[in-house]
Design an enzyme around this catalytic site. Structure first.
Site, PDB file in Angstrom:
ATOM      1  N   HIS A 243       0.833  -1.210   0.000  1.00  0.00           N
ATOM      2  CA  HIS A 243       0.000   0.000   0.000  1.00  0.00           C
ATOM      3  C   HIS A 243       0.871   1.266   0.000  1.00  0.00           C
ATOM      4  CE1 HIS A 243      -3.605   2.298   1.688  1.00  0.00           C
ATOM      5  NE2 HIS A 243      -2.626   3.084   2.084  1.00  0.00           N
ATOM      6  N   GLU A 244       1.845   1.305   0.872  1.00  0.00           N
ATOM      7  CA  GLU A 244       2.666   2.522   0.976  1.00  0.00           C
ATOM      8  C   GLU A 244       3.517   2.725  -0.278  1.00  0.00           C
ATOM      9  OE1 GLU A 244       1.858   4.507   3.168  1.00  0.00           O
ATOM     10  OE2 GLU A 244       0.827   3.186   4.557  1.00  0.00           O
ATOM     11  N   HIS A 247       1.507   4.550  -2.775  1.00  0.00           N
ATOM     12  CA  HIS A 247       1.569   6.019  -2.628  1.00  0.00           C
ATOM     13  C   HIS A 247       2.886   6.558  -3.192  1.00  0.00           C
ATOM     14  CE1 HIS A 247      -2.047   6.393  -0.294  1.00  0.00           C
ATOM     15  NE2 HIS A 247      -1.574   5.827   0.793  1.00  0.00           N
TER      16      HIS A 247
HETATM   17 ZN   LIG Z   1      -2.521   5.123   2.524  1.00  0.00          ZN
END
Ligand SMILES: [Zn+2]
Length: 327
Positions: A243-244, A247
């Site tokens: 997830h990170e 980003h």
């Molecule tokens: Zn996030």
């Protein structure tokens, strides 16, 4: 519940072949309407400048008190305008230089293990968790868990162990975080620096978005026990890292913008009013077509529930790579 279809080999074709067209067409990066509705997330009042941060991933209990980096609609507009400008710059440069856009990318990874002391509780996680994390990233970004294949693979170059009680836990937005990163960060804009430790405020992780000028803050912070085989129940299959890194490669949350406007600036992720937690199969919070994308890596569900990126997300990441991080 949504079982994670590990190691399926279903892949979305055509991501790489669309790269150049995306790079050269600023229209394809997604203009955000000025009236884009923003559905404030819990704790969303605490917002940092869009160019110096990214979004944290939080556990359910933490959401109410701390979700430091939700973007406002204005920040989304600014980020997407900057992406379009960066693409124009790159397109001009490439046209002049005769270079071609990168369609497949190997990302060098340096992992900084922040420790308070030599105990496991003090952050001394074994190398095996880190190598497993790299494997999880490679599976996720290859589409091997059931989503779209992306252009990205990850190569672990170094594990850097640092014992420094003043950096432990890692406190999001603190001067200690700035000190840690400015002391430890290595490599260029293409190098993924991952910082592991106990984190402030029950956060699972946070990351910076790409920028035209490299910042010493650039990188991903993740809870050490969120790595595959760690002790963070329901969040210990390594998808906080997935997830990170999303980003870091310019993806927003699937719930960005709520039900209105252009949402997360990706057309094939159905709109979602708010973060989904645990694994709420069948959740449908917006009247627009499509159930909430609870199995997407960019939501807040359990690791066992999330297993995919979409082709649109894969394209957005590669476009951003070529705009910001490619050499
Ligand atoms: Zn996030």
């Amino acid at each position: 519940m949504g079982p994670r279809p590990n190691l399926l080999t279903r892949r979305a074709a055509g991501v790489a072949s669309t790269t150049l067209a995306l790079l050269l067409s600023t229209a394809a990066v997604g203009a955000v309407p000025a009236a884009s509705a923003f559905s404030a997330a819990p704790g969303g009042a605490c917002v940092e400048p869009a160019d110096s941060h990214a979004n944290a991933r939080v556990k359910p209990g933490a959401a109410a008190k701390h979700d430091p980096n939700e973007l406002t609609a204005k920040q989304v507009r600014e980020r997407d305008a900057d992406l379009a400008a960066a693409l124009r710059e790159r397109a001009n440069f490439r046209a002049g230089a005769g270079a071609t856009a990168l369609a497949t990318v190997t990302i060098p990874v340096v992992v900084h293990v922040i420790q308070e002391n030599s105990t496991r509780a003090g952050g001394n996680i074994p190398d095996s968790l880190i190598t497993s994390q790299i494997t999880v990233l490679n599976q996720a970004y290859a589409g091997a868990t059931g989503g779209a294949a992306t252009a990205f693979t990850f190569r672990l170059d170094k594990i850097n162990r640092v014992t420094n009680p003043s950096w432990y836990p890692i406190v999001q937005g603190s001067s200690a975080e700035r000190s840690m990163k400015s002391s430890l960060r290595v490599g260029g804009k293409n190098t993924l620096n991952i910082y592991l430790g106990e984190l402030s405020d029950d956060l699972l992780g946070w990351a910076t978005f790409p920028q035209r000028n490299l910042s010493s803050m650039d990188g991903v912070v993740a809870l050490n026990e969120s790595l595959p085989g760690g002790t963070a129940t329901n969040y210990n299959q390594g998808d906080t890292g997935t997830h990170e890194v999303g980003h870091w490669l310019n993806l927003y949350h699937t719930f960005q913008g709520g039900c209105g406007g252009s949402g997360d600036s990706v057309s094939d992720t159905p709109a979602e009013a708010s973060p989904a937690y645990e694994c709420p199969t069948g959740r449908n919070t917006c009247s627009a077509t499509g159930l909430d994308p609870i199995t997407n890596f960019m939501d807040y569900t359990y690791d066992s529930c999330m297993y995919q990126f979409t082709p649109g997300q894969a394209s957005r990441m590669l476009t951003a790579w070529n705009a910001y991080r490619a050499a």
